[in-house]
Design an enzyme around this catalytic site. Structure first.
Site, short mmCIF file in Angstrom:
data_model
loop_
_atom_site.label_atom_id
_atom_site.label_comp_id
_atom_site.label_asym_id
_atom_site.label_seq_id
_atom_site.Cartn_x
_atom_site.Cartn_y
_atom_site.Cartn_z
N CYS A 66 41.57 42.31 44.51
CA CYS A 66 42.52 43.23 45.14
C CYS A 66 43.89 43.16 44.48
O CYS A 66 44.57 44.17 44.31
CB CYS A 66 42.65 42.92 46.62
SG CYS A 66 43.05 41.20 46.99
N HIS A 334 44.97 39.63 51.12
CA HIS A 334 44.70 40.90 50.47
C HIS A 334 45.97 41.45 49.82
O HIS A 334 47.09 41.10 50.21
CB HIS A 334 44.18 41.88 51.52
CG HIS A 334 43.53 43.10 50.95
ND1 HIS A 334 42.74 43.10 49.82
CD2 HIS A 334 43.54 44.39 51.37
CE1 HIS A 334 42.30 44.32 49.58
NE2 HIS A 334 42.78 45.13 50.50
N ASN A 355 44.64 51.43 49.56
CA ASN A 355 43.78 50.26 49.49
C ASN A 355 42.80 50.41 48.33
O ASN A 355 42.75 51.45 47.67
CB ASN A 355 43.03 50.09 50.82
CG ASN A 355 42.54 48.68 51.04
OD1 ASN A 355 42.75 47.79 50.23
ND2 ASN A 355 41.87 48.46 52.17
#
Length: 398
Positions: A66, A334, A355
């Site tokens: 991520c 994250h 995202n």
């Protein structure tokens, strides 16, 4: 800084054991599916205030990358801001180089440091500065028969090699260990290109970064907020994925959102790292906030209604933020990319967040994060130093 572990014992379990973060992406997304309400999207009425141009939604697959997806998305928006045509940058090129550096660090530290596919925003900047950049079309990292990242096997084998090295069976390290470790990475991800063709011209990763991307790695700063360190100084953020021990600037908690607001309103996007394992974070519904009442104290009906329209929020304090960091309820789960500001029907502002989990939620890969959540659960943010408000930048000396 940024892997995707699961509570409880978030920090150790998916970050220190290398293969864990390859599973953690899937596990976290699956666990967040329960955090959803039936009529959320029709109950919220969002109106954009600022929406910074950004590139398409990506999917990091079964990998703890991520940090690379969000930071490269951030760099792509920086290209747009600078008037350049954006190029989808290879997220796995950044990750591959970071894995090599992380392996060297692991051996240098005799194995007493984090290993795995997690990382931090500064890893992308550091790898860009040292190795350059390539388009995603040139280096996909899909060298093993899949159409999405699937890193568990690679991570497990790489960890086995490095553990064998640091056990020092020969009584003295040979120079060949790095070749063996690199061969594992390259067997799965492919060898990094030394040169390539792009739009009819030959580039190296270094010349592509300089001539096409055109970003100065020294222009970017990471900022956090912890009471335990003096404000307006730098400190080493003590999270397992900060394997390179980079430092961040320390500001007061409310200044985190002041900085993000100033950046967005002046055309700069922001990379956001933090905790998304809260029950008040719904990936399915694309909403994150800090409820006035703790979720564990809610009735079944209140939980079912949690994401059906705006709710009252708790007022987060610096003491709450520090305590959450200290007791592992805020960890570096994250990394995502803040690309705008939106208001709900009551006039409350949320950040528009991009995202890297594909388009499987109500907002096709984006979500709306309240400012209370953003400053409560952030571990760090990264942005262009010119996006920091003048008064704060002066205190920081940037």
């Amino acid at each position: 800084m940024l892997s995707i572990p699961i509570k409880p014992f978030l920090v150790a379990s998916a970050l220190i054991v290398s293969m864990s973060s390859a599973y953690a992406q899937d596990n976290l997304v699956n666990s967040l599916k329960i955090n959803a309400s039936e009529k959320s999207k029709e109950s919220f009425k969002f109106t954009d205030v600022v929406n910074i141009e950004n590139t398409s939604i990506k999917n990091q697959g079964s990998s703890g990358t991520c940090w690379s997806y969000s930071a490269n998305s951030f760099l792509e928006s920086e290209m747009i801001r600078m008037g350049k045509k954006p190029v989808e940058l290879s997220q796995i090129f950044s990750a591959r180089n970071a894995y090599i550096e992380k392996g060297r660090n692991y051996v240098r530290m005799h194995g007493a440091v984090s290993l795995g596919d997690g990382g931090a925003f500064h890893d992308v900047i550091n790898m860009y500065k040292k190795y350059g950049a390539v388009p995603q079309s040139v280096y996909t990292g899909l060298n093993y028969g899949t159409d999405k990242n699937k890193f568990a096997e690679m991570a497990a084998i790489g960890e086995g090699v490095l553990k064998a090295v640091v056990s020092n069976p020969n009584g003295e390290l040979t120079p060949n260990w790095e070749k063996a470790y690199t061969a594992v990475i390259d067997s799965y991800l492919g060898q990094a290109p030394k040169s390539f063709q792009y739009n009819g011209k030959t580039y190296t990763p270094e010349t592509f970064a300089k001539e096409v991307v055109g970003i100065n790695a020294d222009d970017y700063v990471e900022i956090s907020s912890l009471q335990e360190h003096p404000y307006y100084t730098k400190f080493t953020l003590m999270v397992p994925d900060n394997w390179s021990f980079d430092q961040v600037y320390n500001v007061k908690m409310n200044e985190l959102t002041d900085i993000i607001d100033n950046a967005l309103k002046n055309g700069y996007s922001v990379a956001w790292a933090g905790d998304v394992s809260e029950k008040s974070f719904s990936w399915k519904n694309g909403v994150a906030f800090v409820p006035e009442k703790k979720v564990e104290d809610m009735t079944a009906d209140e939980k079912a209604d949690l994401f059906n329209g705006p709710k009252k929020e708790a007022v987060v304090t610096e003491e709450m933020r520090q305590k959450a960091f200290d007791n592992y309820t805020t960890t570096d789960d994250h990394g995502m990319h803040i690309v705008g500001i939106s208001k709900d029907q009551n006039g409350k502002e949320y950040y528009i967040v991009k995202n890297s989990w594909g388009q499987s939620n109500d907002y096709k890969g984006y979500l709306y994060m309240s400012k209370e959540f953003a400053k409560y659960k952030a571990t760090a943010i990264m942005l262009h130093k010119k996006a920091v408000p003048t008064a704060i930048a002066k205190k920081l000396g940037v």
